[in-house]
Design a protein around this motif. Structure first.
Motif, short mmCIF file in Angstrom:
data_model
loop_
_atom_site.label_atom_id
_atom_site.label_comp_id
_atom_site.label_asym_id
_atom_site.label_seq_id
_atom_site.Cartn_x
_atom_site.Cartn_y
_atom_site.Cartn_z
N LYS A 70 0.83 -1.21 0.00
CA LYS A 70 0.00 0.00 0.00
C LYS A 70 0.86 1.25 0.00
O LYS A 70 0.53 2.24 -0.67
N GLU A 169 -16.51 13.92 3.25
CA GLU A 169 -15.47 13.37 4.13
C GLU A 169 -14.16 13.36 3.35
O GLU A 169 -13.84 12.40 2.64
N TYR A 172 -8.81 11.64 6.47
CA TYR A 172 -8.68 10.31 7.08
C TYR A 172 -9.06 9.19 6.12
O TYR A 172 -9.84 8.29 6.44
N ASN A 173 -8.50 9.28 4.91
CA ASN A 173 -8.65 8.22 3.92
C ASN A 173 -7.45 8.27 2.99
O ASN A 173 -6.59 9.16 3.09
N ASP A 174 -7.39 7.32 2.06
CA ASP A 174 -6.25 7.25 1.13
C ASP A 174 -6.16 8.47 0.24
O ASP A 174 -5.05 8.93 -0.09
N ASN A 175 -7.30 9.01 -0.18
CA ASN A 175 -7.27 10.18 -1.05
C ASN A 175 -6.63 11.38 -0.36
O ASN A 175 -5.89 12.15 -1.00
N ALA A 176 -6.91 11.53 0.92
CA ALA A 176 -6.30 12.63 1.67
C ALA A 176 -4.79 12.44 1.78
O ALA A 176 -4.02 13.40 1.69
N GLY A 253 -4.27 10.49 7.19
CA GLY A 253 -4.84 9.18 6.91
C GLY A 253 -5.59 8.60 8.09
O GLY A 253 -5.38 8.98 9.25
N GLY A 254 -6.45 7.67 7.79
CA GLY A 254 -7.19 6.98 8.83
C GLY A 254 -6.51 5.69 9.24
O GLY A 254 -5.36 5.43 8.87
N ASP A 256 -6.87 2.76 8.18
CA ASP A 256 -6.56 1.90 7.04
C ASP A 256 -5.60 2.56 6.05
O ASP A 256 -5.36 2.02 4.97
N SER A 257 -5.09 3.73 6.38
CA SER A 257 -4.21 4.47 5.47
C SER A 257 -2.78 4.56 5.97
O SER A 257 -2.01 5.40 5.51
#
Length: 309
Positions: A70, A169, A172-176, A253-254, A256-257
């Motif tokens: 990842k 949102e 806190y995700n991969d895009n961020a 990231g969250g 999962d990131s």
């Protein structure tokens, strides 16, 4: 030019202090971490150097490999986006009037003058639920509803926009994480691209355009091949720090990131497992050395092809 051994005193007086500094504060700590990677955790803070390979074997745990994969993916996507954005920007600076080039380059380097933590928190202020992006979208949503209701199309507004604006949102995700990596590492791509494009013989571009090729075809068939060494350098210079980035995925990231640097930091701090963290660190370094070796091999082959031609 006179050989250096005729000026040994000057050579040693200039070369010895930085060499001592490099050994004491870079090579020695790095060597210590490398030794720790062959050790075992004893108690809470103890490390027993047993020259075991168990830490490297643990690194091939499926969960760790997933995080490695990842990390490679996020860093590669961010690097590609930096290339897509950075190439037109570098071209724009190259063809800008001379009086503007210095200011444009200053604008590219200006982010380096601000602490990374401050820049990351500024990005959080932009992307958070009650941040500037969502505030702007909420205002546009309200303006669109008002405009449609003004002409008696409130039902259409309700059907298209819904009952009320829902904040996006964005954090806190991969895009961020990808956006943050691009935001931080874009200057690393622009500067080597600018250096490579600035040296191009512009007569090739003029000849391509005169012969009927469009701008996009000239860019792809002329500019990209001639600037390929700079592009490869920019890819490596951008990809390596993006792969080892810690602060950006940690703040943006969250759960999962997480990237591999986040896992390494947790081994040294939360888990207090320095041997395993050291092994992960050197695996990341081996990947870096591999990328540099590939770059050197490609440069050598390119040089050999040029000599052969």
């Amino acid at each position: 030019m006179d050989p250096w051994h005729k000026f040994r005193r000057i050579f040693y007086s200039v070369g010895i202090p930085p060499t001592i500094w490099l050994i004491a504060f870079f090579l020695a700590p790095l060597g210590l971490i490398w030794i720790f990677s062959f050790g075992e955790k004893v108690g809470v803070v103890g490390i027993d150097i047993t020259w075991t390979l168990d830490n490297y074997v643990r690194s091939f745990n499926p969960d760790i490999l997933t995080i490695f994969a990842k990390s490679l993916w996020l860093a590669a996507v961010a690097t590609f986006i930096c290339l897509v954005i950075g190439l037109p920007v570098a071209l724009g600076i190259v063809y800008a009037p001379n009086k503007w080039k210095g200011l444009l380059l200053l604008g590219i380097m200006l982010p380096f003058w601000t602490n990374l933590l401050i820049r990351t928190y500024a990005l959080i202020a932009v992307l958070r639920t009650r941040g500037y992006v969502n505030f702007t979208l909420e205002w546009l949503d309200g303006a669109a509803r008002w405009f449609l209701e003004l002409f008696g199309m409130g039902g259409i507004a309700l059907a298209i926009l819904g009952e009320r604006f829902q904040a996006l949102e964005l954090l806190y995700n991969d895009n961020a994480v990808i956006l943050g990596l691009v935001y931080v590492h874009l200057p690393f791509m622009v500067l080597p691209l600018y250096a490579a494009l600035e040296r191009l013989d512009r007569s090739y571009l003029e000849a391509s355009l005169d012969l009927g090729a469009g701008h996009l075809r000239t860019l792809w068939n002329v500019v990209v091949p001639l600037a390929l060494p700079g592009i490869i350098s920019g890819l490596i210079i951008t990809f390596i720090p993006a792969l080892g980035s810690f602060l950006t995925p940690d703040l943006l990231g969250g759960p999962d990131s997480a990237m591999i640097a986040t896992i390494i930091e947790r081994q040294f701090k939360s888990a207090n497992d320095w041997p395993f963290g050291s092994a992960l660190s050197f695996l990341l370094m081996y990947i870096t050395f591999g990328a540099l070796a590939i770059r050197a091999l490609m440069a050598r082959r390119r040089g050999g092809d040029g000599m052969g031609g």
